[in-house]
Every structure is written in structure tokens, then in C-alpha cells.
Design a protein around this motif. Structure first.
Motif, PDB file in Angstrom:
ATOM      1  N   HIS A  35       0.805  -1.219   0.000  1.00 17.10           N
ATOM      2  CA  HIS A  35       0.000   0.000   0.000  1.00 17.10           C
ATOM      3  C   HIS A  35       0.841   1.274   0.000  1.00 17.10           C
ATOM      4  O   HIS A  35       0.304   2.350   0.233  1.00 17.10           O
ATOM      5  N   VAL A  36       2.129   1.172  -0.245  1.00 18.19           N
ATOM      6  CA  VAL A  36       3.024   2.314  -0.089  1.00 18.19           C
ATOM      7  C   VAL A  36       3.616   2.729  -1.425  1.00 18.19           C
ATOM      8  O   VAL A  36       3.955   1.891  -2.246  1.00 18.19           O
ATOM      9  N   THR A  37       3.729   4.059  -1.619  1.00 21.44           N
ATOM     10  CA  THR A  37       4.470   4.607  -2.751  1.00 21.44           C
ATOM     11  C   THR A  37       5.664   5.373  -2.186  1.00 21.44           C
ATOM     12  O   THR A  37       5.820   5.491  -0.972  1.00 21.44           O
ATOM     13  N   SER A  39       6.052   8.386  -1.951  1.00 23.56           N
ATOM     14  CA  SER A  39       5.660   9.604  -1.250  1.00 23.56           C
ATOM     15  C   SER A  39       4.771   9.344  -0.033  1.00 23.56           C
ATOM     16  O   SER A  39       4.243  10.276   0.555  1.00 23.56           O
ATOM     17  N   THR A  40       4.617   8.091   0.367  1.00 20.55           N
ATOM     18  CA  THR A  40       3.785   7.765   1.517  1.00 20.55           C
ATOM     19  C   THR A  40       4.545   8.024   2.810  1.00 20.55           C
ATOM     20  O   THR A  40       5.651   7.514   3.010  1.00 20.55           O
ATOM     21  N   LEU A  54       9.890   8.718   5.476  1.00 18.41           N
ATOM     22  CA  LEU A  54       9.717   8.271   4.090  1.00 18.41           C
ATOM     23  C   LEU A  54      10.735   7.172   3.842  1.00 18.41           C
ATOM     24  O   LEU A  54      11.836   7.208   4.402  1.00 18.41           O
ATOM     25  N   ILE A  85       7.107  11.230  -7.534  1.00 20.58           N
ATOM     26  CA  ILE A  85       5.673  10.990  -7.406  1.00 20.58           C
ATOM     27  C   ILE A  85       5.191  10.324  -8.699  1.00 20.58           C
ATOM     28  O   ILE A  85       5.434  10.844  -9.790  1.00 20.58           O
ATOM     29  N   GLU A 108       6.805   9.257 -13.664  1.00 19.50           N
ATOM     30  CA  GLU A 108       6.861   9.921 -12.382  1.00 19.50           C
ATOM     31  C   GLU A 108       7.501  11.294 -12.558  1.00 19.50           C
ATOM     32  O   GLU A 108       8.210  11.539 -13.527  1.00 19.50           O
ATOM     33  N   LEU A 118       2.415  15.962   0.602  1.00 19.24           N
ATOM     34  CA  LEU A 118       2.862  15.111  -0.503  1.00 19.24           C
ATOM     35  C   LEU A 118       1.698  14.312  -1.065  1.00 19.24           C
ATOM     36  O   LEU A 118       1.015  13.607  -0.328  1.00 19.24           O
ATOM     37  N   PRO A 119       1.471  14.400  -2.372  1.00 18.96           N
ATOM     38  CA  PRO A 119       0.412  13.575  -2.959  1.00 18.96           C
ATOM     39  C   PRO A 119       0.889  12.145  -3.177  1.00 18.96           C
ATOM     40  O   PRO A 119       2.083  11.901  -3.352  1.00 18.96           O
ATOM     41  N   GLU A 120      -0.038  11.178  -3.147  1.00 12.41           N
ATOM     42  CA  GLU A 120       0.293   9.775  -3.428  1.00 12.41           C
ATOM     43  C   GLU A 120       0.647   9.609  -4.905  1.00 12.41           C
ATOM     44  O   GLU A 120       1.477   8.789  -5.268  1.00 12.41           O
ATOM     45  N   HIS A 121      -0.037  10.399  -5.763  1.00 10.67           N
ATOM     46  CA  HIS A 121       0.209  10.366  -7.199  1.00 10.67           C
ATOM     47  C   HIS A 121      -0.245  11.697  -7.794  1.00 10.67           C
ATOM     48  O   HIS A 121      -0.918  12.483  -7.133  1.00 10.67           O
TER      49      HIS A 121
END
Length: 178
Positions: A35-37, A39-40, A54, A85, A108, A118-121
């Protein structure tokens, strides 16, 4: 020894913190990674104190799925960070409906922002692109307070004209006596 006992070695470092060695439960980390990118923001419990972090680096085994080491960057409120991102393309370009091909050049963007924003995407609407048109970094909207670090004249996506079908070549008649 840690890996054999189901743990992953790691390190946390940051603004005013000396690098500190960690060990993470491998199963819990695998579940987290679903569940992590990049920017999470992750709340990490280090010695009874929760730190916002991070993931800055993950070392993996060359051919197994196994994680060998994880680097965490501790975040400090008000201090901006630079992260990659992921771009999510939204819509079907008009050019694709007309027979063109959408080419996604960037997957990205490098963004500098406060960790709390920070946005997720980043969603990029490509529905207005027609054949032969390009969407550039400067055309991408990012959340308030975020700054894109990539070259503004760098292409993000374009709709290319369809490639021509090769025309079949007729077989030449056989030459007698050759």
C-alpha cells in the motif's frame, strides 16, 4: 542473523538525528509495501517514540523477492523533501479515438514539497490530446505548495500518428535460365 529470524535490517536518519540501526518484521513490512508509494509518509516506532518517515531506499536480493535492507528518512515539520511521485494518466485522448497512439514518456515527476502535503500520485488528464500534440511538464498541475523539479520543457505524454501498415510485395516471376 536478523534476516534468518524473519527481520529486515534498516536505518533511520534525518535532520538532527544520528543514523540509527533498526530491525523490522519482514511480514509486516511486506504487507506495508502493498500500500506504499515513494511519497507515503510512514509512522515508525523507534524506541517508543513515533517518527514520521519516508522510505528512501530498499535493497533487494538480485533474483529473489527478499528485502535485504531499508533506509528511512525522518521528516521534520516545515522542512521540504524531494521525492518521485508517480503519474496516473486519466481519460482517453481524442487522438487515440482518431486512431493515434498514446505514448507515456514519463511515469513519475520529481516534486519538492512539505511532507504533510505530498500527494500519493499526480493525475494527468490526457483527454484533450490530439494526434501530433505533446503534453509537457509545465502543463501538469501539482498540488499547492509543491514544486516540480523536472525540466518544464520535458515531454510527459504525446499522441503519435498511427504507423502505416506495410504494403505486401508481390512475388517476382521466376526467370527462366537463371
Amino acid at each position: 542473523t536478523l534476516r534468518q529470524s524473519g527481520q529486515i535490517p534498516g536505518v533511520i536518519y534525518g535532520h538532527a538525528r544520528q543514523p540509527q540501526a533498526l530491525s523490522l518484521n519482514a511480514r509486516e513490512f511486506d504487507r506495508l509495501m502493498e500500500h506504499v508509494t515513494a511519497s507515503t509518509v510512514i509512522d515508525l516506532d523507534v524506541g517508543g517514540k513515533t517518527s514520521k518517515t519516508l522510505i528512501r531506499g530498499i535493497q533487494r536480493h538480485p533474483y529473489k523477492r527478499e528485502v535485504l535492507h531499508v533506509d528511512f528518512l525522518e521528516l521534520v515539520a516545515g522542512e521540504k523533501v524531494t521525492v518521485e511521485i508517480p503519474i496516473v494518466y486519466v481519460g482517453t485522448p481524442q487522438g487515440v479515438r482518431d486512431g493515434g497512439i498514446l505514448e507515456q514518456i514519463k511515469h513519475e515527476l520529481t516534486v519538492e514539497a512539505d511532507p504533510t502535503t505530498l500527494p500519493e500520485h499526480i493525475e494527468v488528464d490526457v483527454s484533450g490530446l490530439t494526434i501530433g500534440h505533446t503534453l509537457y511538464v509545465r502543463d501538469v498541475r501539482v498540488p499547492a505548495g509543491a514544486t516540480v523539479q523536472d525540466d518544464p520543457d520535458s515531454p510527459v505524454a504525446l499522441v503519435a500518428a498511427p504507423t502505416a501498415e506495410p504494403t505486401p510485395v508481390e512475388a517476382m516471376p521466376a526467370i527462366e535460365g537463371a
